[in-house]
Design a protein around this motif. Sequence first.
Motif, short mmCIF file in Angstrom:
data_model
loop_
_atom_site.label_atom_id
_atom_site.label_comp_id
_atom_site.label_asym_id
_atom_site.label_seq_id
_atom_site.Cartn_x
_atom_site.Cartn_y
_atom_site.Cartn_z
N LEU A 9 0.92 -1.24 0.01
CA LEU A 9 -0.13 0.02 -0.03
C LEU A 9 0.79 1.27 0.23
CD1 LEU A 9 -2.57 -1.17 2.69
CD2 LEU A 9 -2.58 -1.27 0.37
N SER A 10 1.97 1.24 0.76
CA SER A 10 2.68 2.52 0.69
C SER A 10 4.29 2.37 0.84
CB SER A 10 2.37 3.07 1.97
OG SER A 10 3.21 4.21 2.37
N ILE A 11 5.13 3.12 0.33
CA ILE A 11 6.50 2.99 0.22
C ILE A 11 7.03 2.71 1.91
CG2 ILE A 11 8.87 4.13 0.30
CD1 ILE A 11 7.83 2.58 -2.46
N ALA A 12 6.37 3.54 2.85
CA ALA A 12 6.47 3.29 4.27
C ALA A 12 6.69 1.91 4.70
CB ALA A 12 5.50 4.09 5.09
N GLN A 13 6.04 1.08 3.96
CA GLN A 13 6.20 -0.45 4.37
C GLN A 13 7.78 -0.92 4.08
OE1 GLN A 13 2.19 -1.34 2.09
NE2 GLN A 13 2.94 -3.13 3.01
N PHE A 14 8.44 -0.43 3.39
CA PHE A 14 9.79 -1.06 2.89
C PHE A 14 10.80 -0.45 3.72
CE2 PHE A 14 6.85 -1.56 -0.63
CZ PHE A 14 7.15 -2.72 -1.15
N GLU A 15 11.71 -1.29 4.03
CA GLU A 15 13.12 -1.20 4.41
C GLU A 15 14.03 -1.34 3.24
OE1 GLU A 15 13.86 0.45 7.21
OE2 GLU A 15 12.03 0.14 7.95
N ARG A 16 15.32 -1.09 3.28
CA ARG A 16 16.41 -1.26 2.13
C ARG A 16 16.39 -2.61 1.74
NH1 ARG A 16 21.70 2.28 0.59
NH2 ARG A 16 22.36 0.89 -0.93
N PRO A 17 16.60 -3.52 2.68
CA PRO A 17 16.50 -4.81 2.28
C PRO A 17 15.30 -5.45 1.68
CG PRO A 17 17.62 -4.66 4.39
CD PRO A 17 16.91 -3.35 4.18
N ASP A 18 14.36 -4.95 2.03
CA ASP A 18 12.97 -5.16 1.08
C ASP A 18 13.16 -4.88 -0.18
OD1 ASP A 18 12.12 -6.09 3.72
OD2 ASP A 18 11.40 -4.02 4.15
N VAL A 19 13.59 -3.49 -0.68
CA VAL A 19 13.74 -3.08 -1.89
C VAL A 19 14.63 -4.11 -2.66
CG1 VAL A 19 14.44 -1.17 -3.37
CG2 VAL A 19 12.92 -0.78 -1.17
N GLU A 20 15.68 -4.49 -2.05
CA GLU A 20 16.55 -5.14 -2.84
C GLU A 20 16.24 -6.58 -2.88
OE1 GLU A 20 20.08 -4.58 -0.12
OE2 GLU A 20 20.61 -2.63 -0.82
N ARG A 21 15.64 -7.00 -2.09
CA ARG A 21 14.71 -8.35 -2.23
C ARG A 21 13.92 -8.15 -3.57
NH1 ARG A 21 14.20 -13.63 -2.98
NH2 ARG A 21 12.42 -14.55 -1.83
N VAL A 22 13.00 -7.32 -3.37
CA VAL A 22 12.08 -7.23 -4.61
C VAL A 22 12.94 -7.17 -6.08
CG1 VAL A 22 10.58 -5.54 -5.81
CG2 VAL A 22 10.26 -5.92 -3.49
N PHE A 23 14.05 -6.19 -6.04
CA PHE A 23 14.92 -6.05 -7.16
C PHE A 23 15.46 -7.30 -7.50
CE2 PHE A 23 15.60 -1.21 -6.61
CZ PHE A 23 14.24 -0.93 -6.86
N ALA A 24 15.88 -8.28 -6.57
CA ALA A 24 16.55 -9.62 -6.86
C ALA A 24 15.74 -10.32 -7.59
CB ALA A 24 17.09 -10.15 -5.73
N VAL A 25 14.28 -10.47 -7.14
CA VAL A 25 13.38 -11.39 -7.81
C VAL A 25 13.06 -10.82 -9.25
CG1 VAL A 25 11.04 -12.21 -7.58
CG2 VAL A 25 12.52 -11.87 -5.60
N ALA A 26 12.94 -9.44 -9.26
CA ALA A 26 12.62 -8.93 -10.66
C ALA A 26 13.74 -9.10 -11.65
CB ALA A 26 12.62 -7.34 -10.48
N ASP A 27 15.04 -9.31 -11.22
CA ASP A 27 15.94 -9.57 -12.05
C ASP A 27 15.80 -11.09 -12.61
OD1 ASP A 27 17.48 -7.16 -11.66
OD2 ASP A 27 18.66 -8.00 -10.30
N SER A 28 15.11 -12.09 -11.67
CA SER A 28 15.08 -13.32 -12.25
C SER A 28 13.75 -13.47 -13.07
CB SER A 28 14.96 -14.17 -10.77
OG SER A 28 13.71 -14.05 -10.20
#
Length: 340
Positions: A9-28
Amino acid sequence: MQFAGSHILSIAQFERPDVERVFAVADSMEPYAHRRRVTKVLDGAILGAMFFEPSTRTRVSFGSAFNLLGGEVRETTGFEQSAIAKGESLYDTARVLSGYSDVIAMRHPQEGSVAEFAAASRVPVLNGGDGSNEHPTQALLDLYTIRKELSARGRDVDRLRIAMVGDLRFGRTVHSLCKLLCLFQGIQVVLVSPVELRMPGDIVEQLRAAGHDVLESEALESSIRHVDIVYSTRIQEERFSSQQEADLYRGRFRLNQSIYTEHCEPNTVIMHPLPRDSRVTARELDDDLNDNPNLAIFRQTDNGVLVRMALFTLVLDVAEQVHRHARDVNWYTGGRFDGL
């Protein structure tokens, strides 16, 4: 962040490791988004796509992302096509539609409406934009694009230099992107807008509290001289009280190839959440930029599918299963993703 079963719902939910997790999965997800492989990991799952404001990229990319994972999409577009037009509450709509879906993507013109809907939903809800408030998946795909563009130049997001240009008051994409940048270090942000359309003060303070250098300006040319990214936005005319009021600001900040050549560094990346307003009175990004290799607006749209695929696999807890349900494609793909 615990992704499985969560609302986005909001960017406020995310910490930096969460963002990096999303990006790693996006790469795959690239083999599937680029049509080299097919996966059926979400075979039988249903996405309820509920878009109560006009949308092309967000609505279609959410649907495409879900289809590429093997799922099916059921769409509701516009109030007139839903029971809300008959007076049904968001609560009742959420209770009903979440019984028909495994996950819901929603856009609504009122701030906070998607969160209100999610509170009554029995399945995860992804915010596709709620009024002028937030657009978290757009911010994630924007940052994913920034990361990829800078990586090609041997850089990362920390110490990014970015100019955000246009309607910063009502532009929910820049609101969410600014909040996301607060997770990184040493960012220089130039906010270029008319005084009346400045970035909300609370977001500016969040940037400064994160230790970032923030400058507010009304001068386009001097503001884009020493940045890595120029992120342009259109005038959000649907947020104004009248067309005439929006017209006061339309076309105030135009970027074309001549201005780019004279004022930008040679590798400055040009971004825009789209749609760009190509009417003669606007043209915030001129068509003569179309052949500029640093124009990343269509790479952004492609990246949106990757990021939304990643979010679906994470909230439905199948990220580790995607490749087990995969095969090669059996049709001609045309190589349209080559070089991205």
